[in-house]
Every structure is written in C-alpha cells, then in structure tokens.
Design an enzyme around this catalytic site. Structure first.
Site, PDB file in Angstrom:
ATOM      1  N   HIS A 374       0.800  -1.235   0.000  1.00 57.90           N
ATOM      2  CA  HIS A 374       0.000   0.000   0.000  1.00 57.90           C
ATOM      3  C   HIS A 374       0.826   1.275   0.000  1.00 57.90           C
ATOM      4  O   HIS A 374       0.276   2.346   0.248  1.00 57.90           O
ATOM      5  CB  HIS A 374      -0.913   0.052   1.223  1.00 57.90           C
ATOM      6  CG  HIS A 374      -2.016  -0.950   1.213  1.00 57.90           C
ATOM      7  ND1 HIS A 374      -3.274  -0.683   0.719  1.00 57.90           N
ATOM      8  CD2 HIS A 374      -2.051  -2.232   1.647  1.00 57.90           C
ATOM      9  CE1 HIS A 374      -4.037  -1.752   0.862  1.00 57.90           C
ATOM     10  NE2 HIS A 374      -3.321  -2.715   1.419  1.00 57.90           N
ATOM     11  N   LYS A 565      -8.383  14.347   4.360  1.00 60.17           N
ATOM     12  CA  LYS A 565      -7.513  13.162   4.347  1.00 60.17           C
ATOM     13  C   LYS A 565      -6.481  13.366   5.440  1.00 60.17           C
ATOM     14  O   LYS A 565      -6.393  14.452   6.004  1.00 60.17           O
ATOM     15  CB  LYS A 565      -6.822  13.013   2.986  1.00 60.17           C
ATOM     16  CG  LYS A 565      -6.138  14.310   2.499  1.00 60.17           C
ATOM     17  CD  LYS A 565      -5.454  14.132   1.157  1.00 60.17           C
ATOM     18  CE  LYS A 565      -6.361  14.203  -0.037  1.00 60.17           C
ATOM     19  NZ  LYS A 565      -6.461  12.965  -0.789  1.00 60.17           N
ATOM     20  N   ARG A 566      -5.701  12.321   5.760  1.00 63.10           N
ATOM     21  CA  ARG A 566      -4.645  12.505   6.741  1.00 63.10           C
ATOM     22  C   ARG A 566      -3.711  13.631   6.306  1.00 63.10           C
ATOM     23  O   ARG A 566      -3.517  13.871   5.128  1.00 63.10           O
ATOM     24  CB  ARG A 566      -3.834  11.202   6.907  1.00 63.10           C
ATOM     25  CG  ARG A 566      -4.552  10.140   7.703  1.00 63.10           C
ATOM     26  CD  ARG A 566      -4.874  10.577   9.113  1.00 63.10           C
ATOM     27  NE  ARG A 566      -3.699  10.613   9.954  1.00 63.10           N
ATOM     28  CZ  ARG A 566      -3.398   9.717  10.893  1.00 63.10           C
ATOM     29  NH1 ARG A 566      -4.210   8.703  11.125  1.00 63.10           N
ATOM     30  NH2 ARG A 566      -2.305   9.835  11.599  1.00 63.10           N
ATOM     31  N   LYS A 571       0.855  14.727   0.651  1.00 61.70           N
ATOM     32  CA  LYS A 571      -0.509  15.021   0.192  1.00 61.70           C
ATOM     33  C   LYS A 571      -0.696  16.514  -0.081  1.00 61.70           C
ATOM     34  O   LYS A 571      -1.690  16.936  -0.666  1.00 61.70           O
ATOM     35  CB  LYS A 571      -1.519  14.532   1.231  1.00 61.70           C
ATOM     36  CG  LYS A 571      -1.513  13.013   1.423  1.00 61.70           C
ATOM     37  CD  LYS A 571      -2.499  12.588   2.505  1.00 61.70           C
ATOM     38  CE  LYS A 571      -2.404  11.120   2.892  1.00 61.70           C
ATOM     39  NZ  LYS A 571      -3.056  10.209   1.923  1.00 61.70           N
ATOM     40  N   THR A 673      -8.496   6.785  -1.950  1.00 66.18           N
ATOM     41  CA  THR A 673      -9.852   6.263  -2.069  1.00 66.18           C
ATOM     42  C   THR A 673     -10.854   7.384  -1.818  1.00 66.18           C
ATOM     43  O   THR A 673     -11.991   7.333  -2.301  1.00 66.18           O
ATOM     44  CB  THR A 673     -10.102   5.111  -1.076  1.00 66.18           C
ATOM     45  OG1 THR A 673      -9.517   5.467   0.180  1.00 66.18           O
ATOM     46  CG2 THR A 673      -9.508   3.815  -1.558  1.00 66.18           C
ATOM     47  N   LYS A 677     -14.605   8.581  -3.465  1.00 59.81           N
ATOM     48  CA  LYS A 677     -15.823   8.932  -2.724  1.00 59.81           C
ATOM     49  C   LYS A 677     -16.362  10.281  -3.180  1.00 59.81           C
ATOM     50  O   LYS A 677     -17.571  10.460  -3.354  1.00 59.81           O
ATOM     51  CB  LYS A 677     -15.535   8.939  -1.215  1.00 59.81           C
ATOM     52  CG  LYS A 677     -15.225   7.534  -0.687  1.00 59.81           C
ATOM     53  CD  LYS A 677     -14.549   7.536   0.671  1.00 59.81           C
ATOM     54  CE  LYS A 677     -13.868   6.176   0.884  1.00 59.81           C
ATOM     55  NZ  LYS A 677     -12.950   6.144   2.034  1.00 59.81           N
TER      56      LYS A 677
HETATM   57  C1  NBG Z   1      -2.495   3.847   1.963  1.00 59.91           C
HETATM   58  C2  NBG Z   1      -2.082   4.713   0.781  1.00 59.91           C
HETATM   59  C3  NBG Z   1      -3.297   5.195   0.002  1.00 59.91           C
HETATM   60  C4  NBG Z   1      -4.191   4.017  -0.354  1.00 59.91           C
HETATM   61  C5  NBG Z   1      -4.533   3.228   0.902  1.00 59.91           C
HETATM   62  C6  NBG Z   1      -5.362   2.013   0.585  1.00 59.91           C
HETATM   63  C7  NBG Z   1      -1.053   3.104   3.820  1.00 59.91           C
HETATM   64  C8  NBG Z   1       0.193   2.416   4.191  1.00 59.91           C
HETATM   65  N1  NBG Z   1      -1.297   3.242   2.520  1.00 59.91           N
HETATM   66  O1  NBG Z   1      -2.892   5.849  -1.173  1.00 59.91           O
HETATM   67  O2  NBG Z   1      -1.322   5.805   1.236  1.00 59.91           O
HETATM   68  O3  NBG Z   1      -5.361   4.456  -0.968  1.00 59.91           O
HETATM   69  O4  NBG Z   1      -3.349   2.795   1.538  1.00 59.91           O
HETATM   70  O5  NBG Z   1      -4.743   1.213  -0.359  1.00 59.91           O
HETATM   71  O6  NBG Z   1      -1.814   3.536   4.672  1.00 59.91           O
END
Ligand code: NBG
Length: 844
Positions: A374, A565-566, A571, A673, A677
């Site tokens: 991920h 988002k975080r 980002k 994601t 949404k």
């Molecule tokens: C996160 C990514 C995102 C991705 C999500 C779900 C972690 C390690 N990775 O870009 O930063 O959408 O995983 O796949 O949290």
C-alpha cells in the site's frame, strides 16, 4: 425430552417470531429491549438507552442470517477468504446495517411512531475508529463487498480499546483526545470467551530430538498472553450472507498469573496481567508504519498468531485431522506488511507444533498467502532491528533465517556471482543496523503480490520491488482500490440515491457500472436542474454542520472546495494553503476582481509526533482566522478546518463537495480512495497524475477532470538533477509574496518564528515539490473557478463523473481478487423462513 430436530424446529419458530420485520414487530422488539436489556422505563431512558435498544433490535435480525451463514459454511466446508489487517475502519454500524438488511425505512417509521428522533439515534453512535485512514477504510469496504458478493470470508484484526485519537483544535493547533469508543457499550460485538488462544512472547529456543530421532526446536517463552475473540457481524447488501469480523483482545494468561501468585509474588502477577492487556490497548496513530516500537511488533504477532490458530481450529473441525490441504480451505490476504509475520508464524505452527516437514510446510504457506502493498514511500517500508525482533520473537527470527538461507541459495543459482542482487533481495538488511525487511518476507512467502492502482503497481515493479519482479513476474498484478456504494452513496447521500434510482432504477447499488445509464441525462435540462437541487440541499446541510463545528458561517452558493484526508507533506495540504493565500492577496489588491466565491474546507488528523504536519494544520487555521475575519473578503472567500475528521464526518462531507482536492506529488499516493468517494458524489477533481487519479481521469474523461502538475517521471527527473526550490521563489512574484506573507507573521498574529521551519524547509529542500507545482496549480484553480460559473456545464460534468464511476466500486475490486488471487466462488445462503423484507430496500 425433545429430540435435537424437534428443538431445532422450535428454535426456528421462536426466531421467526423474535425477528419479524414488520413495523409493529420492530416497535415491540425495541420496547422489549429497552426494558430487558437496558432495564429502563421510558421516562428516564436516555438517548443512549434508545440507541442501544435499537441496535440490539437490529442485531437480533442480523444474527438470524449470521448463524445461517455460519452453518452453511460449516456444512459445506466452504473455501474461505481470511483478510488479515491491523486496521478496520468500520464507521458507524447502525445505519449501514439497516441499509444492508433493507429495513432502513421501516425502522425509521417504527422509531418515529414511538415519538423518537431517528436521526438523533444514528448520531448517537460512536464509531469504532480502529484504523488510521485509507488502508483501514479499504479493509472495511472490502468486508462489505465480500459479504454482498456472497463470498465466505473472515476479517481478522485487533480489538483496540482506544482507536484513533479524536482531534480538537485549540488556538489553531491540533490537540489529541483519547478515543474512548467503548465507554457507552458496543452492541455490535459478541464476545467469545471460549474462542481463545495462547500467544508466546520473548524468551529463547532449545533444540531437542523427538522420539523418532528428528531434530526439533522448542520455544521457551518469557511470557504467554491470551487472545480472546470478539465478533462483529458484517451483512451483505440485499443478500442473506452475514460474514464475520473477528477481532482479538489480549488478556493475561491465567496459568501464568497463578504461577506467580502461588509463589507469593502477587504484584508480579498483577503486573503481568497489565502488561498482557496492554497489547491491544491502543492503535498506533501513524498512517505510515513506524519503527522501533516493540509493542507494535507484539500487536502484529499477537493478532496474526490468534488468527492462524483459529483457522487451524476451524480447519480441523471441518476438514478433519490434516493440515496438508490448509491452503485449499483458506486464502489469506495480507493487508500491507503489518500481518506479514504470519509467513513465519504459519511455518512455526506447521513445523514446530504440527510436526510437518519444512518443504511441505513451505509449500502450504506460499499457497496460502497473498500480499497487498500500500505504499511507495521508502521510509514507510517496515523493518525491525534484529535485537528487537529477537527479543520479541526469537523462534521466528530463526525461521526467517532458514527461509532466507534457502531463498538466497535459489537466487545465487539464478544469478551466479551477482552478490549485489543477493544483498538487495535478502530478508535481512545488512547495511547499517541489521534488520528484518517485512516486505521481503511477505513477497517470498506469498504466491501473489499486488499494488493498489495501475501506476502504483508499475512503480512497485520498477523500483521498490524490482528484484522480486525480475525473479517472479508472474506473481505480480494490479488491483485498483474501490469503495462501497452502500455506505458512500445509499447511506450517506439519500437525496442523490433517490434521484438516481428514480431515473435509472436501483440496480446500480449492486452493479455500479449501471450508473452508465445516466449518461444521456447529462443533456437533459430538467434532470440537470434536479441534480443541482440535490447538490444545493447537500451543501446547505454541510454549511450547517460547518457552522456547528467551527462557528464559521459559509455560503452554500459558493464553490465548496474540499480537501479531507490525513495530514502529510506528500498530500500537500500546504500547496492548497498557498493557493488560498494567493487568492487572498489578489482579492485584497483588487476589490473589483471578479472571482468565483469559494469556501475552502479542510479536515484531517496529523500523527501526534509529526511536527511539520501539525504546523500545516496551524497554518491553515491561521489563514482561516485572517481570511474569515476580513470584511474585504466577505462573500468571496472563506476557509474552514473541521476538527475530528473520521468516517462519520466523511459521510457528511462528500455529498456536499463541489471540488475534490487530490494534489499529492505524483508517484507518492499509492491509490487514494477519498478521490473515489468525492467523484461518486458528484464532485469534480482537481488533481495530479498520481495513484488512482489517473484511472479516474481516464474513466470520467480528461475534459471532466482538472489536471495539473508534474508527472511521476518528471518528479523523478527533477529529483535526480538539482532541484532548487528557491529558484521558483525568486522567479515567481506571486509565490514569493505568498511565502513572504507567511514568514512575516501575517497568519501567526505577528509571530515571525512560528512558520519559519515550514518556509525554510520549502525553500531549501521541498521534498514534495510544492514550489515546482505551485504555478500550475494556481492556474488550474483559475480554470476551476471559471468553469464553476457556467453552472449548466459544471452540472453536466458532475453527472458524467458519477455516470462513469462504476469501475471504482469495491465490488469490482473484490471480484478481481476472488478470480485472480483467491480462486473463490459465491456461496448462496438460504434462509429457512421467508423473513427478508420485500420491496425497495433503499431509502424512500
Ligand atoms: C495507503 C495509501 C493510500 C491508499 C490506501 C489504501 C497506507 C500504508 N497506505 O494511497 O497511502 O489508498 O493505503 O490502499 O496507509
């Protein structure tokens, strides 16, 4: 005495009576539960009592399907997907379960007939924040799709007593507040004290000879903790399938307590109890993994070991006394490297505890696991230093050495003399402080490896996992992420759901591709008007919420420009902030300037130890203070940072957004994601060619997407050369003015030191190329502003975005995993009695 079959019949009858789906049956059950479970009479019942009584009423109706599903899987010994994840970010359960059971409307009716506020009860639920962000929420969307697609599946994870912290904003700064989500009770979980396993930790190993004279290893742990199962039902939408989410809670092992107790060392026993329980006390609040925390490694091993032992238990129950065919019973997906220790743990269980020979155990293990990566951020690839690893899992370290030894032999045969490659592939990083590379363990121990968006998978193959790709190209595939339309449309956007279903029917809820039928309506003026009205009403709701949470009045007529988002530098929330400052300056200097009125909305948590991310939150709030308080900007620009972003809040925000900010440095966001949404809810995207943005843009059409910025290749190139951010500062008067304003203390009440670290960092290093992308972003935002003024055209683009989002359903993603990786087929669950709700299961 009744025979078992007579008893079964009578149980069926009583279940039928207890779980009726008529409005009257629901009302009666609710009142019963208020009395028998909450022990309350109406005059003194609190909102929480009402919430719990309703939740139990719904749970009864779920259990019926749940037990039926479990029994069917048991009888058929169904091949089962086990989704191992350290995080499941479920969001509130009540509304979702009502939607998926198809009883949302009649339950609302029942509650309102009783004179209670249904929306208030939904609001009462505290969400289980058992995840950080995208990764945990993806796991929850996948559980929803697995159940909806009728695939036998178990989600395995950790029952954290404290989930992700709650965020408050004080004086513009983030303040973390502990998340006591269990305080008022959790009606959705069923504790299973009898499903419990011992998990060893620490200590040392000993070699011995068994009766057959074979060399074996025994692990003498320093301590043993007990994992207890706690189950949450996961209903599919419009089907009878209810799957299982099994979360493990750590407790002290009684036998060990007694040992200390008997030897008179009562306090040691007490201490041991506390240390054991600590393992599942709290979620680590970093969205990218952090190194060096022994407790984190203990958490990972703890939940993985309990889960694998549980699978073995079920396997013995259903398939008899051999583990040779374990991989035929289970497909185990590793959600990132957090559960990767499972590779070594399954080997240990098979070889040490079930006496299988190494070669066969290795074959079973590799056929069992598959691994999803991920992240591309190099600092986020998990490693554990050898001393720490050995102190927690001494036996696993030996097993990893053995796996590595055999693996590197294979590599040497394939690439004779290529020592560099051997060192790069090794499970042990020998450079500097020696450490275990968890991603390598996952790759070697799995038969399939995937990334989460097309670009991400390509970059994995080219860079991060390149040597593994050279070795086993056939193991690699891409599985672009998806989101569940049940939670992120049917539940959270009832107005748009109604409009969609009125126009094209409701098949899209399970077949999101059917949204394509909307396309022709983009040219229908009356439809566009209806579409606009939905968005307006959603924006009005959102404006009310923003006022409530931040005290800021925002105008629903303005463009709602949203980034939630975080908080992370990659980002680039600070790029967004620079754009606001630029707009502010232009509006100040030219009061007659015609621009599109904008409300820029932010939400997101920063990891508590991430200084720069917290400083960016402070900056955004500083900008909000100046902008919102300036009468010159009235009616033209507003800024709001909504504290405490979580799933529940996301459900309020996505439906009211016009513009979705997806502005990460190209090559850094694995997928995203939130981008899906927003687009599903009719927002247009401003974004870079990163993660799934690329595929969203392809799907909705480049003319319906606001693209800007460097590509991943250009970022790479610029990095390889000499990127000098201050050259951009020197050359661009607007950029210079914006950064100078920050430096001069305009957004920190005159304090010139506060944001100095941020400005210096951007000028001298700018790891994520904010300055390089600044002008392209500002220009693109101008195009957005212009486009928004042509409402008819904007609405058209919005409709086409939604019509073309079918591909981003998590159902599509799960179908791909099921076919390509797991090789599983649906299992239909029959209900003995016709108690499913009839009619349209969605909102009125
Ligand atoms: C996160 C990514 C995102 C991705 C999500 C779900 C972690 C390690 N990775 O870009 O930063 O959408 O995983 O796949 O949290």
């Amino acid at each position: 005495m009744s025979s078992p079959s007579q008893l079964a019949l009578r149980q069926t009858e009583s279940r039928y009576i207890r779980t009726g789906l008529s409005v009257e049956a629901i009302e009666r059950a609710f009142l019963d539960n208020l009395f028998f479970i909450q022990a309350r009479f109406p005059a003194v019942a609190t909102r929480n009592d009402h919430y719990l009584a309703l939740a139990y009423t719904v749970r009864d109706r779920l259990l019926h399907r749940w037990v039926n599903s479990a029994q069917t899987y048991y009888d058929q010994a169904s091949r089962t997907v086990c989704y191992l994840s350290a995080e499941f970010l479920l969001g509130p359960q009540l509304g979702n379960n009502l939607t998926n059971l198809g009883i949302y409307d009649r339950v609302r009716k029942a509650i309102e007939e009783l004179g209670l506020d249904f929306d208030g009860l939904l609001e009462q639920e505290e969400e289980p924040g058992l995840g950080n962000g995208g990764l945990g929420r993806l796991a929850a969307c996948y559980l929803d799709s697995l159940a909806t697609l009728q695939i036998a599946a178990i989600g395995y994870g950790i029952r954290y007593e404290f989930g992700i912290f709650d965020q408050e904003i004080r004086d513009g700064w983030q303040v973390e507040v502990t998340d006591k989500w269990l305080r008022l009770g959790n009606p959705w979980e069923i504790p299973r004290p009898e499903i419990a396993f011992d998990v060893k930790l620490g200590g040392h190993t000993e070699a011995y000879q068994d009766e057959q004279g074979r060399r074996r290893v025994r692990w003498i742990p320093e301590r043993v903790v007990k994992g207890i199962a706690s189950d949450t039902p996961v209903p599919g939408y419009g089907v009878n399938t209810v799957n299982l989410l099994r979360l493990w809670k750590a407790e002290a092992c009684e036998s060990f307590d007694f040992q200390a107790f008997n030897s008179g060392d009562y306090y040691r026993a007490v201490n041991q109890k506390l240390t054991s329980e600590n393992i599942t006390k709290v979620l680590y609040p970093n969205d990218e993994p952090l190194q060096g925390k022994a407790l984190r490694l203990q958490q990972q091993h703890f939940f993985v070991s309990c889960s694998l032992q549980d699978m073995i238990r079920i396997h013995f129950q259903q398939r008899g006394k051999t583990l040779d065919n374990f991989h035929e019973m289970y497909a185990v997906q590793l959600n990132d490297t957090h559960p990767a220790i499972g590779v070594a743990e399954l080997m240990r269980l098979l070889v040490d505890e079930h006496l299988m020979n190494w070669e066969q155990a290795w074959d079973v293990t590799r056929k069992t696991f598959a691994y999803t990566n991920h992240t591309l951020l190099p600092e986020a690839l998990e490693t554990w230093s050898l001393p720490l690893f050995r102190s927690v899992l001494p036996r696993h370290l030996e097993i990893i050495y053995e796996i590595n030894h055999r693996f590197l032999e294979e590599v040497r045969l394939r690439y004779p003399g290529d020592d560099g490659r051997v060192a790069r592939l090794s499970l042990i990083d020998e450079g500097g402080e020696r450490s275990v590379r968890m991603a390598h363990l996952a790759c070697v121990g799995s038969h399939a490896i995937n990334g989460v968006a097309a670009l991400h998978t390509e970059l994995l193959k080219r860079d991060a996992l390149r040597d593994f790709h050279d070795l086993w190209p056939e193991k690699f595939s891409n599985k672009t992420n998806g989101i569940t339309p049940r939670r992120f449309m049917v539940l959270s956007n009832p107005r748009l759901t109604r409009l969609l279903s009125r126009t094209i029917g409701d098949s899209w809820i399970k077949e999101l591709d059917d949204l394509a039928q909307l396309e022709p309506y983009a040219d229908d003026a009356a439809f566009r008007q209806a579409w606009r009205r939905v968005k307006e009403e959603n924006k009005r709701d959102l404006a009310g919420y923003i006022l409530d949470r931040t005290g800021t009045v925002v105008d629903p007529e303005s463009l709602f420009d949203v980034q939630v988002k975080r908080l992370h530098e990659y980002k680039r929330q600070h790029l967004n902030a620079l754009h606001i400052i630029t707009l502010y300056q232009r509006l100040k200097h030219d009061p007659s300037l015609e621009t599109t009125p904008r409300t820029v909305i932010f939400g997101g948590k920063a990891a508590p130890g991430y200084f720069m991310a917290k400083l960016i939150i402070r900056l955004i709030n500083g900008i909000a203070e100046v902008v919102n308080g300036d009468p010159d900007l009235r009616g033209r620009l507003k800024v709001a940072f909504i504290p405490g972003y979580n799933v529940k809040q996301g459900q309020r925000i996505f439906p009211g957004a016009d513009l979705s900010e997806q502005i990460s440095t190209a090559g850094k966001e694995a997928s995203g994601t939130g981008n899906m949404k927003f687009a599903l809810n009719g927002a247009l995207t401003i974004g870079t060619l990163d993660g799934a943005n690329i595929e969203i843009r392809e799907a909705v059409g480049p003319e319906n997407f606001f693209l800007f910025g460097l590509t991943a290749a250009q970022v790479h190139e610029l990095k390889a050369g000499t990127y000098k951010p201050w050259e951009y500062y020197d050359a661009n008067p607007r950029l210079r003015a914006a950064l100078d304003l920050i430096r001069d203390g305009v957004f920190s009440r005159g304090d010139r030191d506060l944001f100095q670290p941020l400005v210096e960092w951007l000028l001298n290093r700018d790891e994520y190329m904010v300055l390089a992308d600044y002008q392209a972003y500002v220009d693109c935002q101008e195009r957005v502003g212009d486009a928004y003024r042509n409402r008819e055209h904007w609405t058209r683009m919005s409709i086409l975005n939604v019509a073309r989002m079918g591909r981003f359903s998590s159902d599509r993603a799960i179908r791909e995993y099921a076919e390509d990786i797991w090789k599983v087929k649906p299992v239909t669950i029959e209900l003995r009695e016709p108690v499913r709700a009839k009619g349209n299961p969605s909102h009125p």
